[in-house]
Structures are given as C-alpha cells and as structure tokens.
Design a protein around this motif. Structure first.
Motif, mmCIF file in Angstrom:
data_model
loop_
_atom_site.group_PDB
_atom_site.id
_atom_site.type_symbol
_atom_site.label_atom_id
_atom_site.label_comp_id
_atom_site.label_asym_id
_atom_site.label_seq_id
_atom_site.Cartn_x
_atom_site.Cartn_y
_atom_site.Cartn_z
ATOM 1 N N ASP A 94 13.108 8.128 5.161
ATOM 2 C CA ASP A 94 12.296 7.432 4.158
ATOM 3 C C ASP A 94 10.851 7.920 4.224
ATOM 4 O O ASP A 94 10.217 8.181 3.188
ATOM 5 C CB ASP A 94 12.369 5.925 4.413
ATOM 6 C CG ASP A 94 11.984 5.105 3.190
ATOM 7 O OD1 ASP A 94 11.617 5.698 2.158
ATOM 8 O OD2 ASP A 94 12.068 3.863 3.262
ATOM 9 N N LYS A 98 8.938 12.897 -0.426
ATOM 10 C CA LYS A 98 7.761 13.444 -1.088
ATOM 11 C C LYS A 98 7.331 12.586 -2.267
ATOM 12 O O LYS A 98 6.185 12.659 -2.709
ATOM 13 C CB LYS A 98 8.045 14.873 -1.558
ATOM 14 C CG LYS A 98 8.264 15.857 -0.413
ATOM 15 C CD LYS A 98 8.518 17.257 -0.934
ATOM 16 C CE LYS A 98 8.722 18.243 0.218
ATOM 17 N NZ LYS A 98 8.975 19.623 -0.271
ATOM 18 N N GLU A 99 8.252 11.788 -2.777
ATOM 19 C CA GLU A 99 7.936 10.928 -3.910
ATOM 20 C C GLU A 99 7.285 9.632 -3.419
ATOM 21 O O GLU A 99 7.388 9.274 -2.251
ATOM 22 C CB GLU A 99 9.211 10.599 -4.685
ATOM 23 C CG GLU A 99 9.961 11.819 -5.181
ATOM 24 C CD GLU A 99 11.175 11.433 -5.998
ATOM 25 O OE1 GLU A 99 11.139 10.365 -6.619
ATOM 26 O OE2 GLU A 99 12.146 12.198 -6.011
ATOM 27 N N ARG A 100 6.663 8.932 -4.329
ATOM 28 C CA ARG A 100 6.029 7.662 -3.990
ATOM 29 C C ARG A 100 6.961 6.492 -4.247
ATOM 30 O O ARG A 100 6.561 5.460 -4.777
ATOM 31 C CB ARG A 100 4.729 7.500 -4.783
ATOM 32 C CG ARG A 100 3.655 8.503 -4.392
ATOM 33 C CD ARG A 100 2.346 8.215 -5.105
ATOM 34 N NE ARG A 100 1.304 9.131 -4.667
ATOM 35 C CZ ARG A 100 0.050 9.106 -5.122
ATOM 36 N NH1 ARG A 100 -0.301 8.215 -6.050
ATOM 37 N NH2 ARG A 100 -0.840 9.960 -4.680
ATOM 38 N N LYS A 101 8.206 6.692 -3.888
ATOM 39 C CA LYS A 101 9.208 5.637 -4.005
ATOM 40 C C LYS A 101 10.092 5.682 -2.761
ATOM 41 O O LYS A 101 10.346 6.753 -2.211
ATOM 42 C CB LYS A 101 10.052 5.823 -5.267
ATOM 43 C CG LYS A 101 9.286 5.541 -6.561
ATOM 44 C CD LYS A 101 10.157 5.764 -7.781
ATOM 45 C CE LYS A 101 9.361 5.512 -9.070
ATOM 46 N NZ LYS A 101 10.153 5.820 -10.275
ATOM 47 N N LYS A 322 10.333 -1.130 -4.480
ATOM 48 C CA LYS A 322 9.501 -0.037 -4.982
ATOM 49 C C LYS A 322 8.251 0.205 -4.137
ATOM 50 O O LYS A 322 7.749 1.323 -4.076
ATOM 51 C CB LYS A 322 9.077 -0.318 -6.427
ATOM 52 C CG LYS A 322 10.197 -0.197 -7.442
ATOM 53 C CD LYS A 322 9.652 -0.358 -8.861
ATOM 54 C CE LYS A 322 10.748 -0.188 -9.892
ATOM 55 N NZ LYS A 322 10.226 -0.320 -11.274
ATOM 56 N N ARG A 323 7.747 -0.870 -3.511
ATOM 57 C CA ARG A 323 6.495 -0.742 -2.760
ATOM 58 C C ARG A 323 6.687 0.032 -1.463
ATOM 59 O O ARG A 323 7.753 -0.025 -0.838
ATOM 60 C CB ARG A 323 5.922 -2.118 -2.439
ATOM 61 C CG ARG A 323 5.312 -2.848 -3.633
ATOM 62 C CD ARG A 323 4.553 -4.072 -3.170
ATOM 63 N NE ARG A 323 3.455 -3.713 -2.277
ATOM 64 C CZ ARG A 323 2.713 -4.611 -1.619
ATOM 65 N NH1 ARG A 323 2.971 -5.899 -1.750
ATOM 66 N NH2 ARG A 323 1.732 -4.206 -0.840
ATOM 67 N N LEU A 324 5.652 0.770 -1.071
ATOM 68 C CA LEU A 324 5.658 1.514 0.180
ATOM 69 C C LEU A 324 4.706 0.859 1.175
ATOM 70 O O LEU A 324 3.619 0.409 0.809
ATOM 71 C CB LEU A 324 5.237 2.965 -0.053
ATOM 72 C CG LEU A 324 6.214 3.859 -0.812
ATOM 73 C CD1 LEU A 324 5.576 5.212 -1.106
ATOM 74 C CD2 LEU A 324 7.506 4.056 -0.023
ATOM 75 N N ARG A 327 4.176 4.593 4.223
ATOM 76 C CA ARG A 327 5.072 5.664 3.765
ATOM 77 C C ARG A 327 6.561 5.292 3.882
ATOM 78 O O ARG A 327 7.417 6.172 3.907
ATOM 79 C CB ARG A 327 4.803 6.974 4.513
ATOM 80 C CG ARG A 327 3.444 7.582 4.226
ATOM 81 C CD ARG A 327 3.323 8.940 4.910
ATOM 82 N NE ARG A 327 4.372 9.845 4.476
ATOM 83 C CZ ARG A 327 4.332 10.582 3.368
ATOM 84 N NH1 ARG A 327 3.282 10.494 2.574
ATOM 85 N NH2 ARG A 327 5.313 11.399 3.070
#
Length: 353
Positions: A94, A98-101, A322-324, A327
């Motif tokens: 996780d 590389k994505e923000r999801k 959806k929130r990180l 990271r």
C-alpha cells in the motif's frame, strides 16, 4: 551440529539463508508467473495447486525440517505466524502505491473478498482442529489436517469460478475505478521479457533448489539462535522466521503494485495465506504426530490474529477507503496497529504462559 556453533556464526548462516530466500524466492515467483502464462495454468485448479506449492517452498522446507527434527512448535508458529506477517506485507505494498489512492480502493473486487473468506475459513477449521483428541490419527493423517486440505481445494475452485464470472452487474465482480488492465496482466509482461522457455525452466529449477536448501538452513540455524538467546520456538517461528520467509512476497508484491496489477498483488498474498494451513497435513505426515491438537495457546492466538487482519482487508475491499494516512489507507493503518498490539500480546502469552 548447529547447537554447537557460536551465536555470531549462527546469525551469519541465518542472514545468508534469508538473503538466498530473498533472491531465489523472487526468481522463483517471477518464473512461476511466466510458466503459468506459457502453460496456461493460471485459472486451472491443478495449476493453482502447483503455483501455491512453488511460491511457498520456503515455508514447505521449514515445515518439513522442523517436523522431521521434532520441533513441532517452530513448524506451527511459522505457519500461523506466516499468515499474520504476510498479511502485513500488504501494508508495505500500500505504501509503495504511486497513486494517491489506497491499494484496496484500486484493487476492489468480489473475487478478492472470496479469497479473504477462504483464508478465514481454513484458519477457523485449524482452530477447531486444535480441540480434537491428540490420538485421533491413522496412517499418519489426522481428520483436522485433511479437512483443511479439502476445504482449501473447494475454496480455490470457488475462487476460480468467481474470477471468471459472478451473477452481478459487473460479471467479474470488480468495483468501478479499479485497475485499468485485467488481473494478471503483469504475468504476460513478465512472459514477454523472460526469453526462451528452456532458460525459464532452468532458472525455476535452480531457484526452487536454492530455496529449499536455504529454508532448511534457516530453520536449523534459527532454532539454535532461539536457544542461544532464550526465545521460545513459537515466538521465533512466528516473528523472525516468518518475516524472513515473507521477503519474496514483499518484493514480488511491490513489483506487481508498481506494474499496476493491484488485484494480483493482493491475490498472491491471500492465496499464499490460504495454502499455508494445508502444510499442517505435511507436518503430520512427516512427524507422525497430531500437530494441531498439540497447539499451544500462542498458536491459537496467532490464528485468531490472522483472521482479524484478513477481515480488516476484506472490509477495506468492500468499503474502499479513499483517504491516505502516512501513505497508506485506513485499513492498512489498522492492520499495522493491530499487528503491533498482537505481537505484544504474543510476548505476554509466552512470558506468563
């Protein structure tokens, strides 16, 4: 022989064996993906069995070595501890996104939820089997170990059906806004880059042999290290030994994530975790003892921890956070915290048990 060696030599052997398992295990996983693509094994029941055995060779080597030498506690701890720590591997996958999801948002699929349910099911049967009489054994086989193996075979058959079609609006059971390419596309890319089939077979064979030898050395040196430092075999098998054998899954999983094959990354972990309890049957055959009825409180505790962590990720695949946070998704953060608390509880059991 290992008991007579000094602690620095044992640590060197253990570290070298872990390094071999890291390198050879990654090669083994990559060539297994290539062979699955070339021999069209991926969705066949027999193919899934072969793939499960190939990708769990370190655990198989340790189970056989521990069972043959009478270290049942190490074998059980490595199997159940391996499930918990391999689930934690998903946290690092996780974080490698590389994505923000989060990983579970991009991988969400009903087929993965079914795979998670299979992990929970085999662990529950393993817990139930610990309560059976220890003398309930015939022809070096116990009913609990047989039930786990049978349930696993039925489960992977159902998982295979789910991956092909489900009676839902999306027949594949995939949520919207998941990975663009189908599950397993990274296997085809590895296939194209792998070269001639003969070379792939040679690399596979060499990696399998190196993994088996390193697995035995890892178990023997690890058992001697645990004796030197006064750590129980259960604790060592569930933590340090399980972490060492999870290194290939970590490397190949991060590779799959970076190739945007998110569903395969999670499926490999759930698939490996579902297979690990099947090794109790192997441990019974090798040792001639009813392994699960002799399980300690810490073993049952580890099985419960594996169920808990798997359920968290199953919920993540359904609710798709959806929130990180640092990271990682909320589910990965919860798994990391629960695992830390769980290991603390394991040490408390070992200390006061």
């Amino acid at each position: 022989m290992f008991a007579q060696l000094s602690l620095p030599i044992l640590l060197l052997i253990f570290a070298a064996s872990a390094g071999v398992i890291w390198i050879a295990g990654v090669k083994l996983a990559d060539t297994t993906d290539v062979l699955a693509a070339r021999l069209h094994l991926g969705k066949a029941l027999g193919g899934i069995v072969v793939l499960a055995i190939a990708t769990n060779l370190p655990e198989i080597a340790i189970t056989v070595s521990a069972a043959a030498s009478g270290n049942i506690g190490v074998a059980v701890g490595n199997i159940l501890g391996g499930i918990a720590i391999q689930t934690v591997v998903l946290v690092f996958m996780d974080m490698a996104m590389k994505e923000r999801k989060p990983l579970t948002y991009r991988a969400a699929s009903l087929s993965l939820v079914i795979e998670a349910v299979l992990v929970v099911a085999v662990l529950i049967v393993a817990i139930m089997a610990t309560q059976l009489p220890g003398d309930l054994i015939a022809f070096r086989v116990t009913p609990g170990a047989l039930a786990i193996a049978g349930l696993w075979l039925v489960g992977i058959w159902l998982s295979g059906r789910a991956s092909r079609s489900l009676p839902w609006h999306d027949s594949a059971g995939d949520a919207p806004d998941t990975q663009e390419e189908p599950k397993g596309h990274s296997q085809g890319k590895k296939d194209k880059a792998a070269g001639h089939s003969a070379r792939v077979f040679w690399v596979f064979g060499a990696a399998a042999l190196a993994t088996l030898i390193a697995g035995v050395l890892l178990e023997r040196s690890g058992d001697a290290i645990a004796d030197h430092i006064g750590l129980s075999g259960v604790l060592f098998g569930a933590t340090v030994l399980a972490a060492a054998t999870s290194l290939p899954e970590l490397s190949t999983g991060i590779t799959s994530v970076r190739m945007k094959d998110y569903q395969l990354a999670i499926s490999d972990i759930f698939g490996g975790n579902a297979f690990l309890p099947v090794l109790f049957l192997l441990a019974v055959v090798v040792s001639g003892e009813a392994v699960l009825p002799s399980a300690q409180a810490s073993d049952i505790y580890l099985a419960g921890l594996g169920v808990l962590l798997t359920c968290v990720y199953a919920a993540g695949l359904i609710f798709r956070p959806k929130r990180l946070f640092w990271r990682m998704g909320a589910d990965s953060l919860a798994v990391l915290v629960l695992y830390a608390v769980g290991v603390a509880g394991l040490f408390a059991i070992a200390t006061h048990g």
